[in-house]
Design an enzyme around this catalytic site. Structure first.
Site, PDB file in Angstrom:
ATOM      1  CG  HIS A  39       7.758  15.241 -13.403  1.00  0.00           C
ATOM      2  ND1 HIS A  39       7.254  16.471 -13.062  1.00  0.00           N
ATOM      3  CD2 HIS A  39       8.712  14.948 -12.474  1.00  0.00           C
ATOM      4  CE1 HIS A  39       7.871  16.902 -11.963  1.00  0.00           C
ATOM      5  NE2 HIS A  39       8.760  16.007 -11.599  1.00  0.00           N
ATOM      6  CG  ASN A  84      10.399  19.035 -10.363  1.00  0.00           C
ATOM      7  OD1 ASN A  84       9.183  19.125 -10.462  1.00  0.00           O
ATOM      8  ND2 ASN A  84      10.985  17.948  -9.879  1.00  0.00           N
ATOM      9  CB  CYS A 105       6.531  15.135  -9.298  1.00  0.00           C
ATOM     10  SG  CYS A 105       7.611  16.166  -8.293  1.00  0.00           S
TER      11      CYS A 105
END
EC number: 2.3.1.180
Length: 324
Positions: free
Chosen positions: A251, A281, A118
């Protein structure tokens, strides 16, 4: 020394939108209980995009790249570097970046993947910035792309509701005007067990656990403290105060992490870009996807100062401070 300036962005999402209610119905057939309320109150997620079986990571990456190139107003032939962040590549090799290069019909420049989960896009952006500032590239395509739903255990309620698929891209070009002002990357490999996918190929067989596993509480605590520290350090490098930041693009993992980070940095909610409700996500794609949404809807404008941040498995984290 020249700057690397963002001159275009683009994004791509699969056609299939799966709401929390639809996902809850699908999981109920497996005997797994969840609901829109349970998911949303814990994460801020309302839906996610899931790629069809015939769609590859390189397909989403190429679509986002084409849109970024069009937005930049350049020809694909001008690109002499492609850095692509992904944890879900088409193949073990060649790199997904090379596949995208071929699909764009360009040759000759460097093309490679970056794997920092990520944090991947922030790592990729930092890498491209270094190439341009060192004179080793003039026009870079930086991409974050994932088909992350393919490594989820759909029997694990704690993880399968959190992720989605997508891609985002930016075009960077050498410039005498300020662009990327400062970057700051970190890793702590001793924490590799809190977020991992341990599957591997050995003599033609998949060994280990092929699914994503996560210690949610440990990730939450580490994410907030790490990103706060990284933000302060990258601001110090650029001689900028957090309150001078026009937009924070973090993020998109969990709205609670995002809100907690904003409070710690003193950045009001109205200056924080949030797309986790729509995209869930998307790992390495989340930062460029969120940036592209806010850039295209007019919130992010030229002349503004933007903080981009990623955090993920490894354990990795980092920040990029940009003058648009």
């Amino acid at each position: 020394m020249p700057f690397a300036k963002i001159i275009g962005s683009g994004s791509a999402l699969p056609e299939n939108i799966v709401s929390n209610d639809v996902l809850a119905d699908q999981l109920a057939k497996k005997g797994i209980e969840t609901s829109d309320e349970w998911i949303f109150t814990r994460t801020g997620i309302k839906q996610r995009y899931i790629a069809a079986d015939n769609i590859k990571t390189s397909d989403l990456a190429t679509e986002a790249a084409r849109k970024a190139i069009e937005d930049a107003g350049i020809s694909a032939d001008e690109i002499d570097l492609i850095v692509l962040a992904t944890s879900t590549p088409d193949y073990i090799f060649p790199s997904t970046a090379c596949l995208v290069q071929a699909k764009l019909g360009i040759k000759g420049g460097a093309a490679f993947d970056v794997q920092a989960v990520c944090s991947g896009f922030v790592y990729a952006l930092t890498t491209a910035d270094s190439y341009i500032r060192a004179g080793n590239a003039k026009c870079a395509l930086v991409i974050g792309a994932e088909t992350f739903t393919r490594i989820l255990d759909w029997n694990d309620r704690g993880t399968c509701v959190l992720f989605g698929d997508g891609a985002g891209a930016m075009v960077l070009k050498v410039s005498e005007e300020p662009g990327i002002l400062a970057t700051q990357l970190n890793a702590d490999g001793s924490l590799h067990t809190i977020l991992r996918t341990e599957g591997a190929i050995h003599h033609g067989q998949v060994t280990g656990d092929p699914f994503l596993r996560m210690d949610g509480q440990a990730v939450f605590k580490k994410a907030v403290t790490s990103l706060e520290d990284s933000a302060l350090k990258v601001c110090e490098k650029a001689s900028i105060r957090p309150e001078d930041i026009d937009w924070m693009v973090p993020h998109q993992a969990n709205v609670r992490i995002i809100n907690s980070l904003g409070r710690k940095l003193g950045i009001p909610e109205e200056k924080v870009v949030v797309t986790v409700d729509k995209h869930a996500n998307t790992s390495a794609a989340s930062v460029p996807l969120a940036f592209d949404v806010a850039y295209k809807d007019g919130r992010i404008k030229e002349g503004q100062t933007i903080l981009l941040q990623g955090v993920g498995g490894g354990f990795t984290w980092g920040s990029v401070l940009v003058k648009l």
